[in-house]
Design a protein around this motif. Sequence first.
Motif, PDB file in Angstrom:
ATOM      1  N   ASP A 216      -9.357 -60.388   7.870  1.00  0.00           N
ATOM      2  CA  ASP A 216     -10.053 -61.069   6.786  1.00  0.00           C
ATOM      3  C   ASP A 216      -9.415 -62.437   6.609  1.00  0.00           C
ATOM      4  OD1 ASP A 216     -11.747 -58.901   6.229  1.00  0.00           O
ATOM      5  OD2 ASP A 216     -10.235 -57.964   4.968  1.00  0.00           O
TER       6      ASP A 216
ATOM      7  N   ARG B 190      -4.765 -60.304   6.386  1.00  0.00           N
ATOM      8  CA  ARG B 190      -5.466 -61.426   5.768  1.00  0.00           C
ATOM      9  C   ARG B 190      -4.784 -62.737   6.140  1.00  0.00           C
ATOM     10  NH1 ARG B 190      -6.718 -61.433   0.005  1.00  0.00           N
ATOM     11  NH2 ARG B 190      -8.524 -62.528   0.776  1.00  0.00           N
TER      12      ARG B 190
ATOM     13  N   PHE C   1      -1.950 -62.910   1.055  1.00  0.00           N
ATOM     14  CA  PHE C   1      -2.195 -63.049   2.492  1.00  0.00           C
ATOM     15  C   PHE C   1      -0.989 -62.616   3.313  1.00  0.00           C
ATOM     16  CE2 PHE C   1      -5.167 -65.732   0.347  1.00  0.00           C
ATOM     17  CZ  PHE C   1      -6.337 -65.541   1.059  1.00  0.00           C
TER      18      PHE C   1
END
Length: 93
Positions: free
Chosen positions: A36, A5, A52
Amino acid sequence: MTKKRVLFVCATGIATSTVVEEKVIEYCKDQGIEFDYDQRNVASVPNIADDFDLIVATTNIPYKLDVPVMSGLPILTGWGSQEVLDQIADALR
């Protein structure tokens, strides 16, 4: 394997992070790398950074984080953009 992420950050979460986000997505897609992502303003970073794997920012991140932060400014200016795109791709492999 879980997709990595990436958080794209600029001062407002609207302008420069959008440009960098689009270029990184395009580059990584060409490299066969899927991830993502989300896009936010710098003020929101402390509350969500741990969600993240990488932060790509076009502004200074004035917080101590456990997540790696890369400057997206070379992607905006063109100076050193290939090197930064390669570093981002390597971090997402």
